[in-house]
Design a protein around this motif. Sequence first.
Motif, PDB file in Angstrom:
ATOM      1  N   LYS A 180       0.832  -1.206   0.000  1.00 24.20           N
ATOM      2  CA  LYS A 180       0.000   0.000   0.000  1.00 24.20           C
ATOM      3  C   LYS A 180       0.867   1.258   0.000  1.00 24.20           C
ATOM      4  N   VAL A 181       1.934   1.259   0.793  1.00 21.13           N
ATOM      5  CA  VAL A 181       2.820   2.426   0.827  1.00 21.13           C
ATOM      6  C   VAL A 181       3.548   2.580  -0.502  1.00 21.13           C
ATOM      7  N   LEU A 182       4.087   1.494  -1.021  1.00 20.20           N
ATOM      8  CA  LEU A 182       4.838   1.567  -2.284  1.00 20.20           C
ATOM      9  C   LEU A 182       3.967   2.074  -3.427  1.00 20.20           C
ATOM     10  N   ARG A 183       2.724   1.662  -3.458  1.00 16.09           N
ATOM     11  CA  ARG A 183       1.829   2.129  -4.517  1.00 16.09           C
ATOM     12  C   ARG A 183       1.516   3.614  -4.377  1.00 16.09           C
ATOM     13  N   ALA A 184       1.611   4.130  -3.154  1.00 11.29           N
ATOM     14  CA  ALA A 184       1.333   5.553  -2.936  1.00 11.29           C
ATOM     15  C   ALA A 184       2.503   6.443  -3.351  1.00 11.29           C
ATOM     16  N   LEU A 185       3.708   5.860  -3.435  1.00 11.80           N
ATOM     17  CA  LEU A 185       4.898   6.650  -3.746  1.00 11.80           C
ATOM     18  C   LEU A 185       5.093   6.811  -5.246  1.00 11.80           C
ATOM     19  N   ASN A 186       5.810   7.856  -5.600  1.00  9.11           N
ATOM     20  CA  ASN A 186       6.270   8.019  -6.978  1.00  9.11           C
ATOM     21  C   ASN A 186       7.618   7.318  -7.084  1.00  9.11           C
ATOM     22  N   THR A 187       7.616   6.123  -7.670  1.00  6.98           N
ATOM     23  CA  THR A 187       8.834   5.329  -7.759  1.00  6.98           C
ATOM     24  C   THR A 187       9.298   5.147  -9.205  1.00  6.98           C
ATOM     25  N   ALA A 203       9.866 -10.509  -2.560  1.00  7.00           N
ATOM     26  CA  ALA A 203      10.484  -9.462  -3.369  1.00  7.00           C
ATOM     27  C   ALA A 203       9.692  -9.201  -4.637  1.00  7.00           C
ATOM     28  N   ARG A 204       9.181 -10.257  -5.236  1.00  9.42           N
ATOM     29  CA  ARG A 204       8.390 -10.078  -6.462  1.00  9.42           C
ATOM     30  C   ARG A 204       7.115  -9.295  -6.177  1.00  9.42           C
ATOM     31  N   LYS A 205       6.547  -9.504  -4.995  1.00 11.52           N
ATOM     32  CA  LYS A 205       5.344  -8.762  -4.611  1.00 11.52           C
ATOM     33  C   LYS A 205       5.648  -7.276  -4.480  1.00 11.52           C
ATOM     34  N   MET A 206       6.798  -6.933  -3.887  1.00  9.21           N
ATOM     35  CA  MET A 206       7.184  -5.525  -3.759  1.00  9.21           C
ATOM     36  C   MET A 206       7.465  -4.926  -5.134  1.00  9.21           C
ATOM     37  N   LYS A 207       8.131  -5.685  -5.965  1.00  8.06           N
ATOM     38  CA  LYS A 207       8.475  -5.224  -7.318  1.00  8.06           C
ATOM     39  C   LYS A 207       7.218  -4.965  -8.145  1.00  8.06           C
ATOM     40  N   ALA A 208       6.205  -5.781  -7.961  1.00  6.19           N
ATOM     41  CA  ALA A 208       4.956  -5.579  -8.695  1.00  6.19           C
ATOM     42  C   ALA A 208       4.271  -4.283  -8.255  1.00  6.19           C
ATOM     43  N   ALA A 209       4.424  -3.930  -6.970  1.00  7.17           N
ATOM     44  CA  ALA A 209       3.811  -2.702  -6.469  1.00  7.17           C
ATOM     45  C   ALA A 209       4.569  -1.468  -6.910  1.00  7.17           C
ATOM     46  N   ALA A 210       5.888  -1.600  -7.111  1.00  8.34           N
ATOM     47  CA  ALA A 210       6.726  -0.463  -7.512  1.00  8.34           C
ATOM     48  C   ALA A 210       7.741  -0.958  -8.527  1.00  8.34           C
ATOM     49  N   LEU A 227      16.930 -18.833  -4.328  1.00  5.85           N
ATOM     50  CA  LEU A 227      17.352 -17.436  -4.295  1.00  5.85           C
ATOM     51  C   LEU A 227      16.255 -16.537  -3.733  1.00  5.85           C
ATOM     52  N   CYS A 228      16.653 -15.642  -2.809  1.00  5.48           N
ATOM     53  CA  CYS A 228      15.708 -14.693  -2.215  1.00  5.48           C
ATOM     54  C   CYS A 228      16.339 -13.312  -2.184  1.00  5.48           C
ATOM     55  N   THR A 229      15.675 -12.342  -2.777  1.00  6.88           N
ATOM     56  CA  THR A 229      16.131 -10.955  -2.713  1.00  6.88           C
ATOM     57  C   THR A 229      15.644 -10.348  -1.404  1.00  6.88           C
ATOM     58  N   THR A 230      16.584  -9.812  -0.625  1.00  8.22           N
ATOM     59  CA  THR A 230      16.232  -9.291   0.702  1.00  8.22           C
ATOM     60  C   THR A 230      16.155  -7.773   0.762  1.00  8.22           C
ATOM     61  N   SER A 231      16.622  -7.090  -0.276  1.00 13.22           N
ATOM     62  CA  SER A 231      16.507  -5.628  -0.290  1.00 13.22           C
ATOM     63  C   SER A 231      16.417  -5.125  -1.715  1.00 13.22           C
ATOM     64  N   LEU A 232      15.607  -4.071  -1.888  1.00 10.24           N
ATOM     65  CA  LEU A 232      15.432  -3.421  -3.179  1.00 10.24           C
ATOM     66  C   LEU A 232      15.395  -1.927  -2.932  1.00 10.24           C
ATOM     67  N   CYS A 233      15.599  -1.140  -3.983  1.00  9.79           N
ATOM     68  CA  CYS A 233      15.523   0.307  -3.793  1.00  9.79           C
ATOM     69  C   CYS A 233      15.278   1.035  -5.106  1.00  9.79           C
ATOM     70  N   VAL A 234      14.835   2.266  -4.960  1.00 12.44           N
ATOM     71  CA  VAL A 234      14.911   3.283  -6.004  1.00 12.44           C
ATOM     72  C   VAL A 234      15.790   4.363  -5.393  1.00 12.44           C
ATOM     73  N   ASP A 235      16.924   4.624  -6.001  1.00 15.97           N
ATOM     74  CA  ASP A 235      17.898   5.540  -5.399  1.00 15.97           C
ATOM     75  C   ASP A 235      17.264   6.877  -5.051  1.00 15.97           C
ATOM     76  N   ASP A 236      17.554   7.354  -3.837  1.00 15.65           N
ATOM     77  CA  ASP A 236      17.066   8.648  -3.338  1.00 15.65           C
ATOM     78  C   ASP A 236      15.541   8.729  -3.265  1.00 15.65           C
ATOM     79  N   VAL A 237      14.896   7.572  -3.209  1.00 12.85           N
ATOM     80  CA  VAL A 237      13.431   7.545  -3.072  1.00 12.85           C
ATOM     81  C   VAL A 237      13.024   6.600  -1.943  1.00 12.85           C
ATOM     82  N   VAL A 238      13.318   5.303  -2.099  1.00 11.04           N
ATOM     83  CA  VAL A 238      12.877   4.327  -1.103  1.00 11.04           C
ATOM     84  C   VAL A 238      13.795   3.116  -1.113  1.00 11.04           C
ATOM     85  N   LYS A 239      13.984   2.555   0.075  1.00  7.40           N
ATOM     86  CA  LYS A 239      14.670   1.275   0.207  1.00  7.40           C
ATOM     87  C   LYS A 239      13.738   0.319   0.931  1.00  7.40           C
ATOM     88  N   VAL A 240      13.676  -0.924   0.428  1.00  4.29           N
ATOM     89  CA  VAL A 240      12.812  -1.954   0.991  1.00  4.29           C
ATOM     90  C   VAL A 240      13.693  -3.061   1.562  1.00  4.29           C
TER      91      VAL A 240
END
Length: 269
Positions: A180-187, A203-210, A227-240
Amino acid sequence: MSTPLTTRQPLTAAAVLEATRSVLGSGWMTFPAHNGQIEGTVRSHQGHKVVLRGVTSGNIFAAALLPNGTRQEAAARPQAFTAAGYGSALGALIADELAPAHNAVSPTLRAFRLITGALPHEARSSWEYGAATTVWKLPGGGRGRHYAAPLADFAEGTPGGPGAKSLVRLTGLTEEQAVKVLRALNTDSTDPRRRATAHGWRARKMKAAAPGLRPIDTYNWPRFGGLCTTSLCVDDVVKVSLHYGQRPNVVDLFVTGSMDNQVRAVTAL
């Protein structure tokens, strides 16, 4: 306990600034010079910095060091030429003129007011040495925290420039809250690394949202399917940050960059 000021008290920097502090109230600190002159500094935990420049011809002179790197000079004439009189005049000068000048150009205060004004939850805030921290509880057991602080201390001449750093940290979120938060952001992002594969259902669920998110860290965890991705980001916007071994509070979000996105983050839940 401080000694009450009287008209018989010597005219010293310490006596003048003690009177100033009594006018300004709690949250203000005074630092008299020890050079025999009526000089010193007045500071607040909200970042105000005022230099007492001296007493001349019956006037007291001061300068505010503003967050944009400029100085605002000011002077006042006391009703009585005593330590109490000069201190009271300086306190009124700070409260009526120099503190409002600081507030008008403080990016830290602006960020603090934007977040606290938008928060839909009850929160606690504190100021210390120019930095503001606000914390609140989220539905489901998570926590929210906003931190804002100046980039540079012009009173000390430290490197940097005008401005403030500001970030929102949301910890202990459920997957649904994070989405819900990721969808609210401009990513939106043009970074080609965003096309890299995100591994693991979470991680795929987060990626689908942003879709602008790019994977940072990926580990091979056979007990979670490989394999499991434990962190993702958009530089200077958000880190998951993702926690695969915990339920239901499994996601931490760190939102930086534009205040628009930070306000969106705190109002999304």
